[in-house]
Write a protein that holds these residues in place. Structure first.
Motif: not given
Length: 236
Positions: A116-126, A144-148, A171-180
């Motif tokens: 689930k974390a990798y789906a939300l933050f694909p760059r972390l999987k890389e 940090a957010i993915a770990r939480a 802008q990307q960070m707030f988009a991720l917050i919106g997704t969560l």
């Protein structure tokens, strides 16, 4: 979800919060905004058990948090992403994520949480095998957010998630917050980028020198002339 009633906090003899009361409803984003030194981070640390209040009550889904250690509060469902991110810089991305699932009740769901974390933050999987300290500022904040989120929290606390990031990454960070948020995560957000915070917030509280100065929906406060003048540089 969260009720804070008449909270008073001091650092020694120096008061930091006086009679602060806030509430966070399930499935909402609530923002705490204000100038530097207003007490925003102090409030979050007290909710998480890192600071002990002089007076007041804190309840998570009706359960009192008073007197509980930070690890107990984490086990009750609060995940706190601190200002500065708090990553283990010499450990890999994957190792940091593994530590996010240290609680016994979530450890058995580690594989699903990681996917689930990798789906939300694909760059972390890389970058799973890369040391956290070698990531860019935006990637570190994502980690940090993915770990939480690995603990599947009922309440996610974010302290200054846009701090030190470029405007595009903000802008990307707030988009991720919106997704969560769209996935049903309840979020308590402290943010100095008041315009962005109020844009995403369902409800917001304004702290001023340790006291609650204003509250209302994000839309209401965003349109308030006093807020615009004090925090957004809007001139009369």
């Amino acid at each position: 979800m969260l009720d804070v009633n008449n909270l008073e906090v001091a650092y020694g003899d120096v008061g930091a919060l006086w009679g602060v009361s806030i509430h966070v409803d399930p499935g909402t984003i609530v923002a705490i905004v204000g100038a530097n030194g207003a007490g925003k981070t102090t409030l979050l640390k007290t909710i998480s058990g890192l600071l002990k209040p002089k007076r007041g009550e804190i309840f998570l889904a009706g359960a009192p948090l008073a007197g509980k250690a930070p690890e107990e509060i984490a086990g009750m469902g609060i995940a706190h992403v601190p200002e500065g991110r708090g990553l283990f810089r010499q450990m890999t991305v994957l190792e940091n994520l593994e530590l996010g699932a240290f609680q016994p009740k979530v450890r058995k769901r580690f594989k699903q949480s990681l996917e689930k974390a990798y789906a939300l933050f694909p760059r972390l999987k890389e970058r799973a095998g890369q040391k956290a300290g070698s990531l860019s500022g935006g990637e570190q904040q994502m980690l940090a957010i993915a770990r939480a989120t690995m603990s599947d929290p009922s309440l996610l606390i974010l302290d200054e998630p846009s701090l030190g990031l470029s405007p595009i990454v903000v802008q990307q960070m707030f988009a991720l917050i919106g997704t969560l948020h769209s996935q049903g995560v309840t979020i308590l957000l402290v943010e100095q980028n008041i315009h962005q915070a109020l844009k995403v917030a369902d409800y917001a509280f304004v702290l001023k020198t340790g006291e609650l100065a204003m509250q209302g929906t994000g839309t209401e406060l965003l349109a308030d002339p006093e807020i615009q003048k004090a925090y957004m540089g809007v001139l009369e």
